[in-house]
Scaffold this motif. Sequence first.
Motif, mmCIF file in Angstrom:
data_model
loop_
_atom_site.group_PDB
_atom_site.id
_atom_site.type_symbol
_atom_site.label_atom_id
_atom_site.label_comp_id
_atom_site.label_asym_id
_atom_site.label_seq_id
_atom_site.Cartn_x
_atom_site.Cartn_y
_atom_site.Cartn_z
ATOM 1 N N LYS A 1 -9.387 -8.026 -3.689
ATOM 2 C CA LYS A 1 -10.439 -7.866 -3.043
ATOM 3 C C LYS A 1 -11.784 -7.888 -3.850
ATOM 4 C CE LYS A 1 -12.634 -5.957 1.074
ATOM 5 N NZ LYS A 1 -12.737 -4.871 2.150
ATOM 6 N N GLY A 2 -11.767 -7.120 -4.839
ATOM 7 C CA GLY A 2 -12.936 -7.237 -5.704
ATOM 8 C C GLY A 2 -13.080 -8.261 -6.602
ATOM 9 N N LYS A 3 -12.157 -9.011 -6.914
ATOM 10 C CA LYS A 3 -12.394 -10.219 -7.857
ATOM 11 C C LYS A 3 -12.657 -11.483 -6.934
ATOM 12 C CE LYS A 3 -8.996 -8.952 -11.366
ATOM 13 N NZ LYS A 3 -7.717 -9.397 -11.744
ATOM 14 N N PRO A 4 -13.998 -11.938 -7.073
ATOM 15 C CA PRO A 4 -14.260 -13.037 -6.470
ATOM 16 C C PRO A 4 -13.805 -14.388 -7.048
ATOM 17 C CG PRO A 4 -16.075 -12.531 -7.785
ATOM 18 C CD PRO A 4 -15.157 -11.538 -7.990
ATOM 19 N N ASP A 5 -13.654 -15.568 -6.275
ATOM 20 C CA ASP A 5 -13.270 -16.799 -6.591
ATOM 21 C C ASP A 5 -14.357 -17.427 -7.410
ATOM 22 O OD1 ASP A 5 -11.585 -18.824 -7.402
ATOM 23 O OD2 ASP A 5 -11.755 -19.782 -5.323
ATOM 24 N N LEU A 6 -14.469 -17.753 -8.720
ATOM 25 C CA LEU A 6 -15.650 -18.312 -9.317
ATOM 26 C C LEU A 6 -15.420 -19.657 -9.727
ATOM 27 C CD1 LEU A 6 -16.313 -15.276 -11.611
ATOM 28 C CD2 LEU A 6 -17.341 -15.780 -9.484
ATOM 29 N N ASP B 1 1.410 0.818 -4.667
ATOM 30 C CA ASP B 1 0.964 -0.450 -5.141
ATOM 31 C C ASP B 1 0.626 -1.560 -4.591
ATOM 32 O OD1 ASP B 1 2.055 0.798 -7.603
ATOM 33 O OD2 ASP B 1 4.006 -0.111 -7.609
ATOM 34 N N GLN B 2 1.160 -1.891 -3.319
ATOM 35 C CA GLN B 2 0.664 -2.959 -2.534
ATOM 36 C C GLN B 2 -0.940 -2.662 -2.167
ATOM 37 O OE1 GLN B 2 3.409 -3.259 0.654
ATOM 38 N NE2 GLN B 2 4.735 -4.313 -0.445
ATOM 39 N N VAL B 3 -1.298 -1.362 -1.715
ATOM 40 C CA VAL B 3 -2.595 -1.091 -1.495
ATOM 41 C C VAL B 3 -3.320 -1.212 -2.503
ATOM 42 C CG1 VAL B 3 -4.004 1.030 -0.778
ATOM 43 C CG2 VAL B 3 -1.625 0.639 0.315
ATOM 44 N N ILE B 4 -2.953 -0.661 -3.909
ATOM 45 C CA ILE B 4 -3.753 -0.917 -4.964
ATOM 46 C C ILE B 4 -4.087 -2.379 -5.198
ATOM 47 C CG2 ILE B 4 -3.984 -0.466 -7.516
ATOM 48 C CD1 ILE B 4 -2.472 2.393 -6.919
#
Length: 184
Positions: A59-64, A50-53
Amino acid sequence: MSSNFTVKRLCEQCGQVFEAKTTVTRFCSKLCNKRNHQQKIRNGKMASMDQVIKKVLDKGKPDLKGVEFLSVKATAALLGASDKIVYSLIRSGKLNAINLSKRKTIVARKDVDQLFALPEKTKEKTTRPNIEDCYHMGQAQAMFNISEKALFDIIKRNNISKVQEGKFTYVAKVDLDRIFTPII
């Protein structure tokens, strides 16, 4: 080390009441002890996965938050929609965008925020023209010798308002005369 007394305990695995010979006994049988141990190992493996996922997804969500110009993918992520929906909003004119090249489209953040702005109420009311000052759709077709589809396309293209009276539709004579009178 066994003793002469017994203590009633609750098994941590199966939840049944049993008589234990010591005060530190946690399980009613070796089977419950084994099942608890296996579950503890399984939960440890699942927690590490769960921690790896979670790391991969975060990581895939950028701060917008502070970004002024967004790509189509970033706009879709911000709206919680797909790329196709963003492109359809651009095509329909609801969202302004700039094509930098064939493969790069940029959207201003203020335009995305403007999608959710409430439209201002206009104070002037649209006055409904009298039926005497309007053409019936059939009259307009006969007068200007055009098909029904062509008439509807012209009305839509020029943003001419229609008036519904019962089952009949009327269009202001002034608007249609303005379009169909030849310019000399």
